[in-house]
Scaffold this motif. Structure first.
Motif, PDB file in Angstrom:
ATOM      1  N   ALA A   1       0.836  -1.199   0.000  1.00 38.23           N
ATOM      2  CA  ALA A   1       0.000   0.000   0.000  1.00 38.23           C
ATOM      3  C   ALA A   1       0.869   1.246   0.000  1.00 38.23           C
ATOM      4  N   GLU A   2       0.340   2.295  -0.589  1.00 35.00           N
ATOM      5  CA  GLU A   2       0.993   3.597  -0.572  1.00 35.00           C
ATOM      6  C   GLU A   2       0.096   4.553   0.204  1.00 35.00           C
ATOM      7  N   GLU A   3       0.692   5.274   1.144  1.00 32.05           N
ATOM      8  CA  GLU A   3      -0.096   6.219   1.931  1.00 32.05           C
ATOM      9  C   GLU A   3      -0.512   7.401   1.068  1.00 32.05           C
ATOM     10  N   VAL A   4      -1.809   7.705   1.105  1.00 31.57           N
ATOM     11  CA  VAL A   4      -2.346   8.856   0.387  1.00 31.57           C
ATOM     12  C   VAL A   4      -2.326  10.070   1.307  1.00 31.57           C
ATOM     13  N   GLY A   5      -2.727   9.881   2.564  1.00 29.58           N
ATOM     14  CA  GLY A   5      -2.714  10.966   3.530  1.00 29.58           C
ATOM     15  C   GLY A   5      -3.383  10.577   4.826  1.00 29.58           C
ATOM     16  N   CYS A   6      -3.199  11.426   5.839  1.00 32.72           N
ATOM     17  CA  CYS A   6      -3.765  11.204   7.169  1.00 32.72           C
ATOM     18  C   CYS A   6      -4.334  12.511   7.698  1.00 32.72           C
ATOM     19  N   VAL A   7      -5.334  12.419   8.574  1.00 30.00           N
ATOM     20  CA  VAL A   7      -5.845  13.569   9.306  1.00 30.00           C
ATOM     21  C   VAL A   7      -5.823  13.238  10.791  1.00 30.00           C
ATOM     22  N   SER A   8      -5.468  14.217  11.607  1.00 31.56           N
ATOM     23  CA  SER A   8      -5.477  14.033  13.061  1.00 31.56           C
ATOM     24  C   SER A   8      -6.906  14.088  13.561  1.00 31.56           C
ATOM     25  N   THR A   9      -7.236  13.189  14.488  1.00 29.81           N
ATOM     26  CA  THR A   9      -8.588  13.158  15.044  1.00 29.81           C
ATOM     27  C   THR A   9      -8.630  13.475  16.531  1.00 29.81           C
ATOM     28  N   THR A  10      -7.537  13.198  17.242  1.00 32.26           N
ATOM     29  CA  THR A  10      -7.468  13.461  18.673  1.00 32.26           C
ATOM     30  C   THR A  10      -6.074  13.961  19.012  1.00 32.26           C
ATOM     31  N   PHE A  11      -6.004  15.082  19.703  1.00 32.64           N
ATOM     32  CA  PHE A  11      -4.719  15.642  20.102  1.00 32.64           C
ATOM     33  C   PHE A  11      -4.137  14.822  21.248  1.00 32.64           C
ATOM     34  N   LYS A  12      -2.867  14.516  21.173  1.00 34.26           N
ATOM     35  CA  LYS A  12      -2.140  13.841  22.245  1.00 34.26           C
ATOM     36  C   LYS A  12      -1.018  14.770  22.700  1.00 34.26           C
ATOM     37  N   LEU A  13      -0.943  15.034  23.990  1.00 36.63           N
ATOM     38  CA  LEU A  13       0.088  15.912  24.536  1.00 36.63           C
ATOM     39  C   LEU A  13       1.479  15.303  24.347  1.00 36.63           C
ATOM     40  N   VAL A  14       1.578  13.989  24.518  1.00 35.38           N
ATOM     41  CA  VAL A  14       2.854  13.290  24.354  1.00 35.38           C
ATOM     42  C   VAL A  14       2.681  12.253  23.246  1.00 35.38           C
ATOM     43  N   GLY A  15       3.553  12.264  22.264  1.00 35.27           N
ATOM     44  CA  GLY A  15       3.495  11.319  21.151  1.00 35.27           C
ATOM     45  C   GLY A  15       2.615  11.844  20.034  1.00 35.27           C
ATOM     46  N   PRO A  16       2.521  11.069  18.943  1.00 32.72           N
ATOM     47  CA  PRO A  16       1.706  11.507  17.806  1.00 32.72           C
ATOM     48  C   PRO A  16       0.215  11.503  18.141  1.00 32.72           C
ATOM     49  N   ASN A  17      -0.541  12.310  17.422  1.00 31.17           N
ATOM     50  CA  ASN A  17      -1.993  12.351  17.571  1.00 31.17           C
ATOM     51  C   ASN A  17      -2.617  11.064  17.027  1.00 31.17           C
ATOM     52  N   ASN A  18      -3.842  10.755  17.473  1.00 26.45           N
ATOM     53  CA  ASN A  18      -4.618   9.707  16.822  1.00 26.45           C
ATOM     54  C   ASN A  18      -4.959  10.218  15.430  1.00 26.45           C
ATOM     55  N   LYS A  19      -5.027   9.303  14.453  1.00 29.79           N
ATOM     56  CA  LYS A  19      -5.255   9.715  13.069  1.00 29.79           C
ATOM     57  C   LYS A  19      -6.193   8.754  12.363  1.00 29.79           C
ATOM     58  N   ILE A  20      -6.716   9.223  11.254  1.00 27.66           N
ATOM     59  CA  ILE A  20      -7.336   8.360  10.255  1.00 27.66           C
ATOM     60  C   ILE A  20      -6.476   8.503   9.014  1.00 27.66           C
ATOM     61  N   CYS A  21      -5.995   7.375   8.494  1.00 27.08           N
ATOM     62  CA  CYS A  21      -5.109   7.384   7.325  1.00 27.08           C
ATOM     63  C   CYS A  21      -5.767   6.648   6.163  1.00 27.08           C
ATOM     64  N   VAL A  22      -5.453   7.109   4.970  1.00 31.13           N
ATOM     65  CA  VAL A  22      -5.951   6.498   3.736  1.00 31.13           C
ATOM     66  C   VAL A  22      -4.752   5.986   2.942  1.00 31.13           C
ATOM     67  N   ASP A  23      -4.807   4.718   2.546  1.00 29.82           N
ATOM     68  CA  ASP A  23      -3.786   4.097   1.709  1.00 29.82           C
ATOM     69  C   ASP A  23      -4.432   3.627   0.415  1.00 29.82           C
ATOM     70  N   SER A  24      -3.638   3.541  -0.641  1.00 28.75           N
ATOM     71  CA  SER A  24      -4.126   2.957  -1.890  1.00 28.75           C
ATOM     72  C   SER A  24      -3.273   1.733  -2.213  1.00 28.75           C
TER      73      SER A  24
END
Length: 161
Positions: free
Chosen positions: A27-50
């Motif tokens: 799969a190739e990543e098309v893009g991601c959007v953050s859904t929940t802010f996290k103070l430490v570490g990366p945010n929760n996301k929804i990602c789209v792959d093709s």
């Protein structure tokens, strides 16, 4: 192969084995959007792959799925949810390159550091000349009923001149 190899591996080996058996299609990543802010570490996301079906030219699928962030997500120990969506489309003339098996794996991705995967399998509804792609999450102990399908009616493709 996995049933023979996994019992012989330690926890580090399990993570490596999960990456090596990532699935039939890349799969190739098309893009991601953050859904929940996290103070430490990366945010929760929804990602789209093709990804393209490895046995069928002219079909592309897009899968969206949740990625857990935070500290566990940053170090690869988070268990992602079973939520996923799929959409597949005919993007050119369809050519079936080899014999198709019903319920054959087309794409597979690890959803946790241990024994949970997002899978996409293909069916061919020959009487209706339609490909069906089913995405679902499986777990070692208790499978997930969450699933989604996408259908691709095989249509004549105009010649590109």
């Amino acid at each position: 192969m996995r049933s023979v190899v996994l019992p012989l591996l330690g926890l580090c080996g399990l993570a490596v084995a999960g990456v090596l058996s990532a699935g039939p299609a890349a799969a190739e990543e098309v893009g991601c959007v953050s859904t929940t802010f996290k103070l430490v570490g990366p945010n929760n996301k929804i990602c789209v792959d093709s990804f393209r079906d490895p046995k069928i030219d002219g079909v592309v699928c897009h899968v969206s799925r949740a990625k857990t962030g935070g500290i566990k997500g940053a170090i690869g120990l988070a268990e992602d949810t079973s939520d996923a969506s799929i959409a597949c489309r005919q993007v050119g003339p369809v050519t079936i390159k080899s014999k198709l098996k019903e319920g054959e794996d087309v794409f597979r991705e690890s959803r946790s550091w241990l024994f949970k995967r997002l899978q996409v399998v293909r069916f061919f509804d020959e009487p209706n000349n339609t490909l069906i792609y089913l995405s679902y999450s499986d777990e070692l102990i208790d499978g997930s009923p969450k699933n989604a399908i996408s259908t691709v009616p095989i249509m004549p493709w105009p010649d590109a001149k």
